[in-house]
Design an enzyme around this catalytic site. Structure first.
Site, short mmCIF file in Angstrom:
data_model
loop_
_atom_site.label_atom_id
_atom_site.label_comp_id
_atom_site.label_asym_id
_atom_site.label_seq_id
_atom_site.Cartn_x
_atom_site.Cartn_y
_atom_site.Cartn_z
N HIS A 117 0.83 -1.20 0.00
CA HIS A 117 0.00 0.00 0.00
C HIS A 117 0.87 1.25 0.00
O HIS A 117 0.65 2.19 -0.78
CB HIS A 117 -0.91 -0.04 1.23
CG HIS A 117 -1.69 1.22 1.45
ND1 HIS A 117 -2.86 1.48 0.80
CD2 HIS A 117 -1.45 2.29 2.25
CE1 HIS A 117 -3.32 2.66 1.19
NE2 HIS A 117 -2.48 3.16 2.06
N GLU A 118 1.89 1.29 0.85
CA GLU A 118 2.75 2.46 0.95
C GLU A 118 3.61 2.62 -0.30
O GLU A 118 3.85 3.76 -0.73
CB GLU A 118 3.61 2.39 2.21
CG GLU A 118 2.80 2.43 3.51
CD GLU A 118 1.86 3.64 3.61
OE1 GLU A 118 2.21 4.72 3.07
OE2 GLU A 118 0.80 3.50 4.21
N HIS B 203 1.65 4.46 -2.79
CA HIS B 203 1.66 5.91 -2.56
C HIS B 203 2.95 6.55 -3.05
O HIS B 203 2.93 7.62 -3.67
CB HIS B 203 1.49 6.22 -1.07
CG HIS B 203 0.11 6.01 -0.55
ND1 HIS B 203 -1.01 6.50 -1.18
CD2 HIS B 203 -0.34 5.38 0.55
CE1 HIS B 203 -2.09 6.18 -0.49
NE2 HIS B 203 -1.71 5.49 0.57
#
Length: 54
Positions: free
Chosen positions: A44-45, A48
């Protein structure tokens, strides 16, 4: 400040087990295997950092 609200759901793939390479604070290359919740948060990071909002 104007904020855009994400209104739809975007399908994405999250793997249960991953292996990541990174540099530690001494700039030494490291490799680590992650699984479960930790692997999913890491993915997920990384999304980003790649400019993707999921």
């Amino acid at each position: 400040m104007v904020r855009e609200i994400v209104r739809d759901v975007r399908k994405t793939t999250r793997y249960e087990n991953i292996e990541v390479e990174y540099f530690d604070f001494s700039w030494k290359k490291q490799r680590k295997k992650l699984s479960g919740w930790t692997a999913q948060i890491c993915q997920h990071e990384i999304d980003h950092l790649s400019g993707r909002i999921i």
